[in-house]
Design a protein around this motif. Structure first.
Motif, PDB file in Angstrom:
ATOM      1  N   LEU A 679      25.294  55.415  59.251  1.00 54.87           N
ATOM      2  CA  LEU A 679      24.665  56.019  58.076  1.00 54.87           C
ATOM      3  C   LEU A 679      23.307  56.614  58.415  1.00 54.87           C
ATOM      4  N   LEU A 682      24.150  59.998  59.686  1.00 54.75           N
ATOM      5  CA  LEU A 682      25.006  60.877  58.893  1.00 54.75           C
ATOM      6  C   LEU A 682      24.251  61.974  58.154  1.00 54.75           C
ATOM      7  N   ARG A 683      22.987  61.751  57.827  1.00 55.23           N
ATOM      8  CA  ARG A 683      22.232  62.780  57.094  1.00 55.23           C
ATOM      9  C   ARG A 683      22.151  64.082  57.891  1.00 55.23           C
ATOM     10  N   ALA A 684      22.148  63.943  59.215  1.00 59.13           N
ATOM     11  CA  ALA A 684      22.040  65.140  60.059  1.00 59.13           C
ATOM     12  C   ALA A 684      23.345  65.924  60.120  1.00 59.13           C
ATOM     13  N   PRO A 686      26.617  65.477  57.706  1.00 58.05           N
ATOM     14  CA  PRO A 686      27.478  64.799  56.732  1.00 58.05           C
ATOM     15  C   PRO A 686      28.875  65.402  56.693  1.00 58.05           C
ATOM     16  N   THR A 687      29.719  65.010  57.648  1.00 55.82           N
ATOM     17  CA  THR A 687      31.062  65.564  57.734  1.00 55.82           C
ATOM     18  C   THR A 687      32.105  64.529  57.304  1.00 55.82           C
ATOM     19  N   LEU A 691      32.250  60.111  57.288  1.00 57.91           N
ATOM     20  CA  LEU A 691      31.996  59.566  55.958  1.00 57.91           C
ATOM     21  C   LEU A 691      33.180  58.737  55.471  1.00 57.91           C
ATOM     22  N   SER A 773      27.995  64.964  50.965  1.00 61.50           N
ATOM     23  CA  SER A 773      26.638  65.517  50.949  1.00 61.50           C
ATOM     24  C   SER A 773      25.662  64.457  51.446  1.00 61.50           C
ATOM     25  N   PRO A 774      24.413  64.863  51.778  1.00 56.85           N
ATOM     26  CA  PRO A 774      23.395  63.875  52.170  1.00 56.85           C
ATOM     27  C   PRO A 774      23.120  62.864  51.056  1.00 56.85           C
ATOM     28  N   GLU A 775      23.265  63.303  49.781  1.00 54.85           N
ATOM     29  CA  GLU A 775      23.033  62.371  48.669  1.00 54.85           C
ATOM     30  C   GLU A 775      24.050  61.229  48.699  1.00 54.85           C
ATOM     31  N   VAL A 777      25.195  59.831  51.263  1.00 54.35           N
ATOM     32  CA  VAL A 777      24.748  58.863  52.267  1.00 54.35           C
ATOM     33  C   VAL A 777      23.858  57.797  51.622  1.00 54.35           C
ATOM     34  N   ASP A 778      22.976  58.229  50.711  1.00 55.79           N
ATOM     35  CA  ASP A 778      22.108  57.263  50.024  1.00 55.79           C
ATOM     36  C   ASP A 778      22.931  56.264  49.217  1.00 55.79           C
TER      37      ASP A 778
END
Length: 790
Positions: A679, A682-684, A686-687, A691, A773-775, A777-778
């Motif tokens: 995680l 993953l922000r870099a 996000p595929t 995920l 999306s990066p969101e 990931v949060d």
């Protein structure tokens, strides 16, 4: 007879006592000249106004100074204003008409109105130009800002409509009319207007300036002469003046899903216009979906939304959307209260087209070939558009800058440009061929880089993502025309993109078409292209429950490999690895053998990506056999390999595989550690696959911690996500589901799966339609924290 204004003889004028009267008399001529001095006119200008010689005017001014005891103009005006008979006023004007009234409710744009008002209150801002395409709502926004300003500055806001004005002199007259100024005498009209504005405090709205750009120098002169003047202009093209602040206007905010669609300005505008003819209209969920689609197709352009909504009497929202896809021709109206230029989208864009030079027109119509955004290099290579031409089209609001060195058409503008290109059939085909070949070369370049340096995988994926619309368009065009020699250039890189974004259906369908295309062209297709296409086509068939037919695709490709030379060893290595994966469920020993053989070939060829793929597949094979320690060994080797080669894409998938294996091995703490590491990365990138592996790993932790209900909900949401069709995680999914079946009743499992299928199931931190999306990931971090506490 000259009339005199006599003052009582018993009073004496004292400059230091401004309220007292003076023992003076002024002729009519002197009083007239004094008024013109108050208006800021020079001696020469006064002479021209009154048809006198400058010498005569100078003599009169001197007489006035002597009578007032003044030695400069401003002092004379100030002293004279204290006389009881004096009614001097700087610029003489009549009350101007009010700002045009709004006939409909102003929707959205609150942020834009506030920003414009803030700019116009800024002492350092003199000229603001609202720049945007025709129909984007520039006039409506300017009027709303003018109304707000008029409430704050009563009598100081004036509106000049320039759409019917055809020349700079006519513009001067329109401005004069807007501010209530009346021309007099033979003095140049522009000079008279400048003199009138010299001492006035005003906010002047100049609407529709784009066809009067030759008059921009006069606007510059107005700002210099009148220091308290501010101008808000609307134009399709910037005025290119040093004082100009550009306020670029885009479409209204529009919904991308039906969720909370009513909260978006574009949707609200559509409904407002539709209710004019159908006041009782209450759209159902299908209608809401298609109204959202209409708003997306026109990218929130207010005029286009209004023209589309006018068809609601004859067409359903779905039919309106389909017509827009076919052509901009549907976007027109016969409304008499709209100016002719706004009665159709074609008319709006035609006006901009007429203002282009021949060179600009040529570039404009060629650039229509690009879908989504494109960069400068592509524009120059495909359409011959120079940076200067691109900049000009941006200035004219026909093209948008959407990032560093990236440009984009509004979709309706692009359709209009394509209609212009279709008028030249030979050029039309040539440009589309060039577009296809350009992106084929780009994909071939990415493939070469990846095969040499695996660390470029993540960078290549992100670059492909930026150009995805054009790459996909080029790929489809290649298959349709067909351009057989270009097909092979796309296969490797577009396959990688399809895999990482879960676009298995798209890949399967188009690769199948390519297979038929190659079959139809026989020996004209190279063996290497055939092998690569079959290899990647077979990969996307792996999620089907027909392992024998999938294996046949790989085996047919393998039969062709003796015809390849050593330069294609990398392709052979991947093929053997994929064949091993295909044998996983039916021939586990053969699967292991082929994957190891593929690994050896990739190691000899120094093909780092192939080495990682074969390690990962060997890990899957052992995991599927229940050999968790051996699976962990291969997956850890895959992780180490990707870390050593700085391969972010490989690291992400390896961490996910390791987490899932640790869960199956009964080591949830280790799984938790790998998921946390995944995680963090993953922000870099996000595929999809990483995920999905993360969600699967989190579900596995819940299952290990005796919370099978939560694990099942997460698994069900994952299985019914529209992008889930990945062969990468299929064995692990089935294994977890088997574990859950031993802990929960068949009825409970079926109920949860049915809710997920209908999009009615949500688990904490994960909704049924989660977006990659990066969101996300949060949310997954929070979900993982909950799992750790379980």
């Amino acid at each position: 007879m000259t009339r005199k204004y006599d003052l009582p003889n018993n009073t004496k004028y004292r400059p230091d006592h401004p309220g007292q009267e003076a023992h003076l008399s002024f002729t009519d001529r002197e009083r007239t000249i004094l008024q013109l001095v108050a208006e800021g006119m020079s001696n020469r200008e006064i002479a021209e106004r009154l048809t006198l010689s400058p010498t005569t005017v100078k003599w009169y001014v001197k007489q006035i100074f002597n009578k007032l005891g003044a030695n400069r103009r401003t002092q004379a005006v100030k002293l004279a204003s204290n006389l009881p008979w004096a009614e001097l006023k700087s610029p003489e004007y009549e009350p101007a008409p009010d700002i045009p009234a709004a006939l409909t409710e102003f929707i959205g744009r609150e942020k834009e109105v506030n920003e414009l008002i803030r700019l116009l209150h800024d002492p350092g801002v003199r000229l603001v130009t609202i720049v945007g395409a025709g129909g984007i709502g520039k006039t409506r926004l300017a009027l709303e800002a003018a109304r707000c300003l008029a409430g704050q500055m009563p009598g100081l806001v004036r509106f000049a409509a320039l759409d019917g004005v055809t020349s700079p002199p006519a513009m001067i007259q329109a401005i004069a009319s807007a501010i209530g100024f009346q021309f007099r005498g033979s003095l140049d009209l522009g000079r008279q207007l400048l003199v009138n504005l010299r001492n006035r405090k005003l906010v002047l709205i100049l609407d529709n300036f784009e066809h009067l750009l030759e008059a921009a120098p006069f606007i510059h002169e107005m700002l210099i002469i009148a220091p308290r003047l501010k101008i808000l202009a609307t134009s399709r093209e910037r005025l290119n003046l040093s004082a100009e602040r550009i306020y670029a206007l885009r479409g209204l905010d529009y919904p991308t899903t039906i969720d909370h669609a009513q909260e978006y300005a574009a949707f609200t505008l559509f409904m407002q216009v539709a209710h004019y003819s159908q006041p009782a209209l209450q759209p159902g969920s299908d209608d809401v979906f298609h109204i959202c689609r209409i708003c997306q197709l026109v990218e929130g352009m207010p005029l286009a939304i209004e023209l589309a909504a006018r068809w609601i009497d004859l067409l359903t929202p779905a039919q309106i959307a389909e017509e827009i896809v076919k052509s901009v021709g549907i976007l027109q109206t016969t409304r008499r209260d709209l100016p002719q230029r706004h009665r159709s989208i074609r008319a709006v864009f035609e006006r901009s087209w007429q203002l282009l030079s021949n060179e600009e027109r040529a570039a404009f119509r060629k650039l229509c070939v690009f879908l989504g955004s494109f960069d400068r290099a592509a524009a120059e290579r495909v359409a011959g558009a120079t940076l200067f031409t691109l900049s000009t089209l941006v200035d004219k609001s026909l093209l948008m800058r959407v990032g560093t060195d990236r440009f984009k058409f509004h979709e309706l503008v692009r359709q209009f440009a394509e209609e212009k290109l279709q008028e030249l059939p030979h050029e039309y085909r040539f440009i589309f061929d060039e577009h296809c070949r350009y992106y084929a070369s780009l994909m071939e370049e990415y493939e070469k880089k990846i095969k040499i340096d695996i660390s470029t995988v993540a960078e290549s994926i992100l670059r492909i993502e930026k150009d995805y619309d054009n790459i996909l368009a080029g790929w489809h065009y290649t298959l349709e025309m067909p351009l057989v020699m270009e097909v092979g250039k796309y296969v490797f890189s577009i396959s990688l993109f399809f895999q990482t974004h879960g676009l298995n259906s798209e890949a399967e369908q188009t690769f199948n078409r390519a297979q038929h295309l190659f079959a139809a062209h026989g020996t004209s297709v190279s063996t290497s292209d055939r092998v690569r296409l079959m290899t990647h086509y077979g990969w996307f068939l792996l999620d089907h429950d027909q392992p024998e037919s999938v294996c046949q695709v790989f085996e047919d490709a393998l039969k062709l490999t003796p015809l390849l030379d050593n330069s294609h060893a990398a392709d052979v290595g991947i093929l053997l690895g994929f064949l091993g994966r295909a044998y996983l469920d039916i021939y586990p020993d053969a699967a292991r053998e082929h994957a190891k053989k593929g690994l050896a070939i990739c190691q000899v060829a120094n093909f780092q990506m192939g080495i990682w793929i074969c390690f990962a597949i060997l890990g899957e094979i052992e995991h599927n056999e229940g050999h968790y320690e051996a699976a962990y060994h291969y997956q850890y080797q895959a992780l180490t390999h990707s870390e050593q080669n700085k391969d972010l894409h490989g690291m992400l998938q390896s961490l996910g595989h390791l987490a899932c294996t640790c869960n199956s091995w009964g080591k949830p703490e280790s799984a938790l550690n790998y998921l946390q590491r995944e995680l963090a990365l993953l922000r870099a990138l996000p595929t999809v696959n990483p995920l999905f592996l993360t969600i699967l790993g989190i579900a596995g932790i819940y299952e290990q911690h005796d919370q099978p209900e939560v694990a099942l909900e997460l698994l069900a949401i994952l299985l019914h996500h529209p992008q889930y069709r990945s062969p990468v995680i299929k064995p692990t999914v089935h294994m977890l589901l088997t574990h859950l079946q031993s802990q929960l009743s068949a009825e409970d499992i079926n109920t949860v799966m049915e809710k997920a299928r209908q999009g009615q199931l949500s688990s904490r931190f994960l909704d049924p339609h989660f977006t990659i999306s990066p969101e996300l990931v949060d949310h997954l971090f929070e979900l993982l924290d909950e799992a750790a506490k379980a």
